[in-house]
Design a protein around this motif. Structure first.
Motif, PDB file in Angstrom:
ATOM      1  N   GLU A  27       0.153   9.415   7.609  1.00  0.00           N
ATOM      2  CA  GLU A  27      -0.041   7.980   7.840  1.00  0.00           C
ATOM      3  C   GLU A  27       0.970   7.137   7.062  1.00  0.00           C
ATOM      4  OE1 GLU A  27      -3.380   4.540   7.113  1.00  0.00           O
ATOM      5  OE2 GLU A  27      -4.029   6.626   7.185  1.00  0.00           O
ATOM      6  N   ALA A  28       1.278   7.521   5.828  1.00  0.00           N
ATOM      7  CA  ALA A  28       2.225   6.766   5.017  1.00  0.00           C
ATOM      8  C   ALA A  28       3.618   6.808   5.634  1.00  0.00           C
ATOM      9  CB  ALA A  28       2.261   7.308   3.592  1.00  0.00           C
ATOM     10  N   VAL A  29       4.008   7.968   6.180  1.00  0.00           N
ATOM     11  CA  VAL A  29       5.312   8.090   6.837  1.00  0.00           C
ATOM     12  C   VAL A  29       5.358   7.209   8.076  1.00  0.00           C
ATOM     13  CG1 VAL A  29       6.867   9.673   8.036  1.00  0.00           C
ATOM     14  CG2 VAL A  29       5.748  10.396   5.925  1.00  0.00           C
ATOM     15  N   GLN A  30       4.301   7.231   8.868  1.00  0.00           N
ATOM     16  CA  GLN A  30       4.259   6.404  10.078  1.00  0.00           C
ATOM     17  C   GLN A  30       4.322   4.918   9.719  1.00  0.00           C
ATOM     18  OE1 GLN A  30       0.698   7.686  12.041  1.00  0.00           O
ATOM     19  NE2 GLN A  30       1.629   9.559  12.841  1.00  0.00           N
ATOM     20  N   THR A  31       3.629   4.521   8.664  1.00  0.00           N
ATOM     21  CA  THR A  31       3.648   3.120   8.232  1.00  0.00           C
ATOM     22  C   THR A  31       5.045   2.723   7.774  1.00  0.00           C
ATOM     23  OG1 THR A  31       1.349   3.272   7.573  1.00  0.00           O
ATOM     24  CG2 THR A  31       2.630   1.466   6.623  1.00  0.00           C
ATOM     25  N   ALA A  32       5.676   3.585   6.985  1.00  0.00           N
ATOM     26  CA  ALA A  32       7.027   3.280   6.498  1.00  0.00           C
ATOM     27  C   ALA A  32       8.006   3.168   7.660  1.00  0.00           C
ATOM     28  CB  ALA A  32       7.481   4.357   5.508  1.00  0.00           C
ATOM     29  N   GLU A  33       7.901   4.077   8.638  1.00  0.00           N
ATOM     30  CA  GLU A  33       8.789   4.006   9.800  1.00  0.00           C
ATOM     31  C   GLU A  33       8.549   2.724  10.592  1.00  0.00           C
ATOM     32  OE1 GLU A  33       8.012   7.700  11.784  1.00  0.00           O
ATOM     33  OE2 GLU A  33       9.449   8.801  10.546  1.00  0.00           O
ATOM     34  N   ALA A  34       7.308   2.317  10.744  1.00  0.00           N
ATOM     35  CA  ALA A  34       6.991   1.076  11.467  1.00  0.00           C
ATOM     36  C   ALA A  34       7.569  -0.131  10.737  1.00  0.00           C
ATOM     37  CB  ALA A  34       5.481   0.936  11.628  1.00  0.00           C
ATOM     38  N   ILE A  35       7.478  -0.140   9.415  1.00  0.00           N
ATOM     39  CA  ILE A  35       8.044  -1.247   8.629  1.00  0.00           C
ATOM     40  C   ILE A  35       9.553  -1.305   8.810  1.00  0.00           C
ATOM     41  CG2 ILE A  35       8.481  -2.032   6.262  1.00  0.00           C
ATOM     42  CD1 ILE A  35       5.643  -0.917   5.589  1.00  0.00           C
TER      43      ILE A  35
ATOM     44  N   GLY B  23       0.819  -1.212   0.000  1.00  0.00           N
ATOM     45  CA  GLY B  23       0.000   0.000   0.000  1.00  0.00           C
ATOM     46  C   GLY B  23       0.854   1.264   0.000  1.00  0.00           C
ATOM     47  N   ALA B  24       1.938   1.242   0.798  1.00  0.00           N
ATOM     48  CA  ALA B  24       2.848   2.394   0.832  1.00  0.00           C
ATOM     49  C   ALA B  24       3.524   2.583  -0.517  1.00  0.00           C
ATOM     50  CB  ALA B  24       3.890   2.213   1.927  1.00  0.00           C
ATOM     51  N   LEU B  25       3.893   1.473  -1.155  1.00  0.00           N
ATOM     52  CA  LEU B  25       4.497   1.549  -2.483  1.00  0.00           C
ATOM     53  C   LEU B  25       3.502   2.112  -3.489  1.00  0.00           C
ATOM     54  CD1 LEU B  25       6.882   0.943  -4.361  1.00  0.00           C
ATOM     55  CD2 LEU B  25       5.968  -1.363  -4.619  1.00  0.00           C
ATOM     56  N   ARG B  26       2.255   1.687  -3.353  1.00  0.00           N
ATOM     57  CA  ARG B  26       1.202   2.171  -4.259  1.00  0.00           C
ATOM     58  C   ARG B  26       1.009   3.681  -4.114  1.00  0.00           C
ATOM     59  NH1 ARG B  26      -1.156   1.304  -8.963  1.00  0.00           N
ATOM     60  NH2 ARG B  26      -3.223   2.172  -8.976  1.00  0.00           N
ATOM     61  N   VAL B  27       1.050   4.176  -2.879  1.00  0.00           N
ATOM     62  CA  VAL B  27       0.908   5.608  -2.623  1.00  0.00           C
ATOM     63  C   VAL B  27       2.053   6.369  -3.289  1.00  0.00           C
ATOM     64  CG1 VAL B  27       1.014   7.378  -0.809  1.00  0.00           C
ATOM     65  CG2 VAL B  27      -0.442   5.373  -0.510  1.00  0.00           C
ATOM     66  N   ARG B  28       3.274   5.866  -3.131  1.00  0.00           N
ATOM     67  CA  ARG B  28       4.435   6.531  -3.752  1.00  0.00           C
ATOM     68  C   ARG B  28       4.336   6.513  -5.265  1.00  0.00           C
ATOM     69  NH1 ARG B  28       9.879   4.489  -2.081  1.00  0.00           N
ATOM     70  NH2 ARG B  28      10.527   6.388  -3.116  1.00  0.00           N
ATOM     71  N   LEU B  29       3.898   5.396  -5.824  1.00  0.00           N
ATOM     72  CA  LEU B  29       3.744   5.288  -7.275  1.00  0.00           C
ATOM     73  C   LEU B  29       2.666   6.241  -7.776  1.00  0.00           C
ATOM     74  CD1 LEU B  29       4.611   3.876  -9.881  1.00  0.00           C
ATOM     75  CD2 LEU B  29       2.911   2.120  -9.397  1.00  0.00           C
ATOM     76  N   ASP B  30       1.558   6.335  -7.042  1.00  0.00           N
ATOM     77  CA  ASP B  30       0.486   7.268  -7.419  1.00  0.00           C
ATOM     78  C   ASP B  30       0.990   8.709  -7.412  1.00  0.00           C
ATOM     79  OD1 ASP B  30      -1.347   5.237  -7.803  1.00  0.00           O
ATOM     80  OD2 ASP B  30      -2.334   5.502  -5.855  1.00  0.00           O
ATOM     81  N   ARG B  31       1.770   9.063  -6.399  1.00  0.00           N
ATOM     82  CA  ARG B  31       2.320  10.427  -6.331  1.00  0.00           C
ATOM     83  C   ARG B  31       3.249  10.701  -7.507  1.00  0.00           C
ATOM     84  NH1 ARG B  31       3.693  10.650   0.085  1.00  0.00           N
ATOM     85  NH2 ARG B  31       1.560  10.941   0.783  1.00  0.00           N
ATOM     86  N   LEU B  32       4.098   9.724  -7.833  1.00  0.00           N
ATOM     87  CA  LEU B  32       5.012   9.885  -8.969  1.00  0.00           C
ATOM     88  C   LEU B  32       4.238  10.038 -10.271  1.00  0.00           C
ATOM     89  CD1 LEU B  32       7.869   9.978 -10.168  1.00  0.00           C
ATOM     90  CD2 LEU B  32       7.784   7.471 -10.291  1.00  0.00           C
ATOM     91  N   LEU B  33       3.203   9.240 -10.447  1.00  0.00           N
ATOM     92  CA  LEU B  33       2.397   9.335 -11.671  1.00  0.00           C
ATOM     93  C   LEU B  33       1.685  10.680 -11.770  1.00  0.00           C
ATOM     94  CD1 LEU B  33       0.974   5.707 -11.927  1.00  0.00           C
ATOM     95  CD2 LEU B  33       2.798   6.753 -13.289  1.00  0.00           C
TER      96      LEU B  33
END
Length: 182
Positions: free
Chosen positions: A150-158, A5-15
């Motif tokens: 939320e995406a930053v918090q998720t990435a930090e938790a991972i 999901g985090a990867l998808r968010v980053r890809l969506d932002r890049l697109l």
């Protein structure tokens, strides 16, 4: 949010960034090509000089589009630095773009209006790749991530989980090391 999901968010932002860059670039392309053909057919300027003038007009148009549309959410604290870098990388793009046209015109003698437009467009295409990389990397830099995002918090938790697991033996290694009974 999962890693996927985090990867998808980053890809969506890049697109979205590519789409906005493309929209501003498309307007710049139209301005560039229209100015080039207008100058080329209404003045006695040589082809490359007409192209350079058109490119400068497009650069001004593109800065406004990038700053106030494509990268409006980016860091605005150093406008002098931003404008200086934009002009520096735009100048490099101008050299790339018009170098292709120069080589075609003076190196190969391809100087008909159609050939000039084809090589002008080709130069713009090559320079666009350089400009996209340089503008997003050096000119319109992203702001530091919001720690409440939320995406930053998720990435930090991972990352924290991955660091914690590095010190622990994996179950596969434990199974492989355990004695087998038959």
């Amino acid at each position: 949010m999962s890693e996927r999901g985090a990867l998808r968010v980053r890809l969506d932002r890049l697109l979205r960034e590519i789409a906005k860059f493309g929209l501003v670039g498309g307007v710049g392309l139209l301005v560039n090509m229209a100015a080039f053909n207008l100058v080329r057919h209404t003045t006695e300027l040589p082809v490359v000089r007409a192209s350079i003038l058109a490119t400068v007009i497009a650069i001004v148009c593109n800065y406004v589009g990038f700053r106030y549309f494509a990268y409006r959410d980016r860091d605005k604290s150093g406008r002098t630095r931003e404008l200086t870098l934009f002009l520096l990388f735009s100048l490099a793009g101008l050299v790339i773009e018009n170098g292709v046209l120069y080589a075609a015109t003076y190196g190969f003698g391809w100087d008909t209006p159609l050939q000039s437009n084809v090589f002008k467009f080709s130069g713009i295409a090559v320079a666009t790749l350089f400009r996209f990389w340089s503008y997003r990397t050096w000119v319109f830099r992203a702001l530091p991530p919001d720690p409440d995002d939320e995406a930053v918090q998720t990435a930090e938790a991972i990352l924290e989980r991955a660091e914690a697991l590095e010190g622990e033996p994996s179950r596969d290694r434990e199974r492989a090391a355990a004695p087998r009974h038959r």
